[in-house]
Design an enzyme around this catalytic site. Sequence first.
Site, PDB file in Angstrom:
ATOM      1  N   ARG A 322      -5.499   6.674 -11.231  1.00 34.16           N
ATOM      2  CA  ARG A 322      -4.814   7.227 -10.064  1.00 34.16           C
ATOM      3  C   ARG A 322      -5.220   8.694  -9.909  1.00 34.16           C
ATOM      4  O   ARG A 322      -5.200   9.463 -10.884  1.00 34.16           O
ATOM      5  CB  ARG A 322      -3.299   7.108 -10.227  1.00 34.16           C
ATOM      6  CG  ARG A 322      -2.473   7.804  -9.148  1.00 34.16           C
ATOM      7  CD  ARG A 322      -0.985   7.540  -9.377  1.00 34.16           C
ATOM      8  NE  ARG A 322      -0.133   8.351  -8.513  1.00 34.16           N
ATOM      9  CZ  ARG A 322       0.144   8.072  -7.253  1.00 34.16           C
ATOM     10  NH1 ARG A 322      -0.379   6.991  -6.698  1.00 34.16           N
ATOM     11  NH2 ARG A 322       0.937   8.852  -6.542  1.00 34.16           N
ATOM     12  N   SER A 346       0.537   3.711  -6.418  1.00 34.44           N
ATOM     13  CA  SER A 346      -0.750   3.064  -6.167  1.00 34.44           C
ATOM     14  C   SER A 346      -1.768   3.497  -7.207  1.00 34.44           C
ATOM     15  O   SER A 346      -1.912   4.692  -7.488  1.00 34.44           O
ATOM     16  CB  SER A 346      -1.265   3.427  -4.768  1.00 34.44           C
ATOM     17  OG  SER A 346      -0.420   2.902  -3.766  1.00 34.44           O
ATOM     18  N   GLU A 385      -6.886  -2.078  -5.488  1.00 36.60           N
ATOM     19  CA  GLU A 385      -5.579  -1.461  -5.757  1.00 36.60           C
ATOM     20  C   GLU A 385      -4.657  -2.350  -6.589  1.00 36.60           C
ATOM     21  O   GLU A 385      -4.487  -3.540  -6.319  1.00 36.60           O
ATOM     22  CB  GLU A 385      -4.884  -1.109  -4.439  1.00 36.60           C
ATOM     23  CG  GLU A 385      -3.542  -0.423  -4.620  1.00 36.60           C
ATOM     24  CD  GLU A 385      -2.961   0.105  -3.316  1.00 36.60           C
ATOM     25  OE1 GLU A 385      -1.838   0.637  -3.361  1.00 36.60           O
ATOM     26  OE2 GLU A 385      -3.624  -0.026  -2.269  1.00 36.60           O
TER      27      GLU A 385
END
Length: 457
Positions: A322, A346, A385
């Site tokens: 991330r 995310s 993702e």
Amino acid sequence: MHIQSSQQNPSFVAELSQAVAGRLGQVEARQVATPREAQQLAQRQEAPKGEGLLSRLGAALARPFVAIIEWLGKLLGSRAHAATQAPLSRQDAPPAASLSAAEIKQMMLQKALPLTLGGLGKASELATLTAERLAKDHTRLASGDGALRSLATALVGIRDGSRIEASRTQAARLLEQSVGGIALQQWGTAGGAASQHVLSASPEQLREIAVQLHAVMDKVALLRHAVESEVKGEPVDKALADGLVEHFGLEAEQYLGEHPDGPYSDAEVMALGLYTNGEYQHLNRSLRQGRELDAGQALIDRGMSAAFEKSGPAEQVVKTFRGTQGRDAFEAVKEGQVGHDAGYLSTSRDPGVARSFAGQGTITTLFGRSGIDVSEISIEGDEQEILYDKGTDMRVLLSAKDGQGVTRRVLEEATLGERSGHGEGLLDALDLATGTDRSGKPQEQDLRLRMRGLDLA
């Protein structure tokens, strides 16, 4: 068997006893008088089913709630009242004697749920209410079958009677929502704080109240869809999908039927797709700032929460990355301590994606099992993702700056247990070579960044 008996005087019984005395084989036998208690027991008759004491007590307990339903029917309209007659039939209802007072109350409130639709319908004029009409007609709106009174009554009915937790929660939040600094529920009562506020409010304040009521009605419209589906017996997911399509239009509709064989419903796919397609910014900002979600955000949040409830943990620990710029939820969390992000988190399987988002900010490596792979749903499928639920607890294993001044952080899901992020085979090739300053001399950096097994590249 019903036994008939008659009472005789003692002398008659004694004479009769002597008259029939004798022997039965080797045993002397004689007739004896039947005790009065036995005679009374033999003469007792059972009450017909449904007319016993417990049934009468249950009916007495239910009577006030039946009266409430009749009152609601009169308040919200005859059509709504008629809609509840079939559900209240004696054949469908469980025996009152088998239920507690609380269970009877809940059953009656659920039977009254169709009545709330009439109240929400009467409240529809609030969607176009002007400041002038509010000042002039507040007493009418807040009494009898006025729009404000009907709305408050209907929301209470949904809060207490819906079987759907999301509907109950939304109704409760609406009742507590501030309108002009006063809870919406109080606006449904004439002569109270809301009435006094209307009398003393400036034209500008009245206009602001009208705007706030318009926003309330946007949320009410979505809640009404959910209640209508519940009354019809439709799946909860259909109501959520309908609400998303109504609010977001084609942007949501494009996901219908796109993943028929996948683990998630249409509504859940819509919510995940909308989130990854740009809505994540607004939703996460509201979640992280503790603000109340607007109608669209609340729908997406419901759909995503349903998807996370349905998904199970991965069989193996998954390593993702991330990249962020500026401050984040874990900046102030010390190594070894646990923190969480109030928003959805995310991450990507591709470290290059993290680097592109981070710039000179922070690159985080995460180890976890509860993330959802949304790469097939997202329009940015190449980002690979993996999405973590809001509020997922993460333990900070490491946080330090590298030779280029980029913060490198390592997180693991707290549920994994300590040192799961150090497992052999999962952590490989740290590759954070020491950089040089302008003089060409090696820069000092945290020695822990030299340990192999933390792929922070």
